[in-house]
Design an enzyme around this catalytic site. Structure first.
Site, PDB file in Angstrom:
ATOM      1  N   ALA A  65      -0.350  -6.144   2.391  1.00 49.98           N
ATOM      2  CA  ALA A  65       0.718  -5.175   2.607  1.00 49.98           C
ATOM      3  C   ALA A  65       0.049  -3.835   2.920  1.00 49.98           C
ATOM      4  O   ALA A  65      -1.107  -3.604   2.550  1.00 49.98           O
ATOM      5  CB  ALA A  65       1.574  -5.072   1.365  1.00 49.98           C
ATOM      6  N   GLY A 108      -0.714  -9.511   0.664  1.00 52.16           N
ATOM      7  CA  GLY A 108       0.451  -9.927   1.449  1.00 52.16           C
ATOM      8  C   GLY A 108       0.099 -10.820   2.619  1.00 52.16           C
ATOM      9  O   GLY A 108       0.920 -11.619   3.066  1.00 52.16           O
ATOM     10  N   GLU A 111      -0.077 -14.144   1.167  1.00 45.52           N
ATOM     11  CA  GLU A 111       1.296 -14.504   0.792  1.00 45.52           C
ATOM     12  C   GLU A 111       2.123 -14.890   2.017  1.00 45.52           C
ATOM     13  O   GLU A 111       2.896 -15.848   1.986  1.00 45.52           O
ATOM     14  CB  GLU A 111       1.932 -13.334   0.033  1.00 45.52           C
ATOM     15  CG  GLU A 111       1.254 -13.135  -1.326  1.00 45.52           C
ATOM     16  CD  GLU A 111       1.624 -11.819  -2.005  1.00 45.52           C
ATOM     17  OE1 GLU A 111       1.382 -10.752  -1.399  1.00 45.52           O
ATOM     18  OE2 GLU A 111       2.169 -11.852  -3.115  1.00 45.52           O
ATOM     19  N   GLU A 131      -4.730  -7.594  -5.326  1.00 47.55           N
ATOM     20  CA  GLU A 131      -3.870  -6.476  -5.725  1.00 47.55           C
ATOM     21  C   GLU A 131      -4.270  -5.847  -7.051  1.00 47.55           C
ATOM     22  O   GLU A 131      -4.059  -4.647  -7.277  1.00 47.55           O
ATOM     23  CB  GLU A 131      -2.396  -6.925  -5.806  1.00 47.55           C
ATOM     24  CG  GLU A 131      -1.771  -7.301  -4.479  1.00 47.55           C
ATOM     25  CD  GLU A 131      -1.917  -8.769  -4.108  1.00 47.55           C
ATOM     26  OE1 GLU A 131      -2.802  -9.456  -4.675  1.00 47.55           O
ATOM     27  OE2 GLU A 131      -1.155  -9.224  -3.251  1.00 47.55           O
TER      28      GLU A 131
END
Ligand code: CAA
Length: 257
Positions: A65, A108, A111, A131
């Protein structure tokens, strides 16, 4: 066709979607999410398209992300906007989606790859949920999907240490369907997509629903769901054609109804 952050190309019945933020190693910001939702809704709605491949660059599928977008946010911003909830819509894409992963698939990025139906990895691929090093945790489903893919021990270790897993380990752990030389990744992913695109399309939709239900329900409920979808396909022209074609020793011709 292209959006601000994605390149989109139709190759016969296969839609190839390429993440295109090279300056940020394809970090997933809000614009990427908006573009993914637009592009995959169009893919689902287009009857000429039967399988999609989602890929990134040689260096990065996606490095997570977008940290620069998230850094100034407060809890009210995140909770109020239900940050990342839009990815649930991406996972509702009904037709098959293959992730073709080269280089980094972190946070992300890992993911998003796991939200696809399966992953084909180049031998340079590196997966991770780092993260924790930023003072947060996975937030796009990584703790849940990674645990389901590789089991508790490896998922816990990966998320607690933030370490990366290479392609060979990812394959032996069950995170990826297969590993190919990085130079062949796109060709291999497209070849697999073409194989799927040549299948009876309603059966492909049904397979995707069946396998996904395996992660959401009990064994008995899942088996019943599978059987009912199986029964339902006997109302389609493709089932009649597929079984007659087998008996007549010729390839089936699919109409998708
Ligand atoms: N968000 C925003 N920008 C990112 C980014 C990210 N996740 N990852 C890389 N970039 C940017 C860098 O800031 C850099 O930009 P500038 O040139 O403007 O400085 C550019 O992409 C190139 O990156 P690097 O110079 O860092 O490249 P590198 O080859 O030295 O390192 C890397 C590559 C190891 C992947 C490193 O970029 C990195 O560690 N990235 C962050 C990985 C990460 O922590 N991901 C998780 C994010 S949080 C998350 O995803 C939450 C969630 O659960 C959804």
């Amino acid at each position: 066709m292209a959006t601000e952050t994605l390149l989109v190309e139709q190759r016969g019945a296969v839609t190839l979607v390429t993440l295109n933020r090279p300056q940020a190693l394809n970090a997933l910001n809000s614009q990427v999410l908006a573009d993914l939702l637009t592009v995959f809704a169009a893919y689902d709605a287009d009857p000429t398209q039967r399988c999609a491949v989602l890929t990134g660059s040689e260096k990065a599928f996606a490095a997570g992300a977008d940290i620069k977008e998230m850094a100034p946010q407060g809890v009210g911003d995140m909770f109020g906007s239900n940050f990342f909830a839009g990815y649930d819509l991406f996972t509702r894409t009904r037709k098959p989606v293959i992730a073709a992963v080269s280089g980094y698939a972190l946070g992300g990025g890992c993911e998003l790859a796991m939200m696809c139906d399966f992953i084909i990895a180049g031998d340079s691929a590196k997966f991770g949920q780092p993260e924790i090093k930023l003072g947060v945790t996975p937030g796009m489903g990584g703790s849940q999907r990674l645990a389901r893919a590789v089991g508790k021990a490896k998922a816990m270790e990966m998320c607690l240490t933030g370490r990366m897993m290479d392609a060979a380990e990812a394959e032996s752990a069950g995170l990826v369907a297969k590993v190919v030389p990085a130079a062949d990744l796109l060709a291999e992913a497209l070849k697999t997509a073409e194989t799927i695109a040549a299948m009876p399309p309603l059966a492909a939709l049904a397979v995707k629903e069946q396998v996904n239900v395996a992660f959401e329900t009990t064994l008995q409920q899942g088996i019943l769901f599978e059987r009912r979808l199986f029964h339902g396909l006997f109302g389609t022209e493709d089932q009649k054609e597929g079984m007659v074609a087998f008996v007549e020793k010729r390839p089936g011709k699919w109409v998708g109804r």
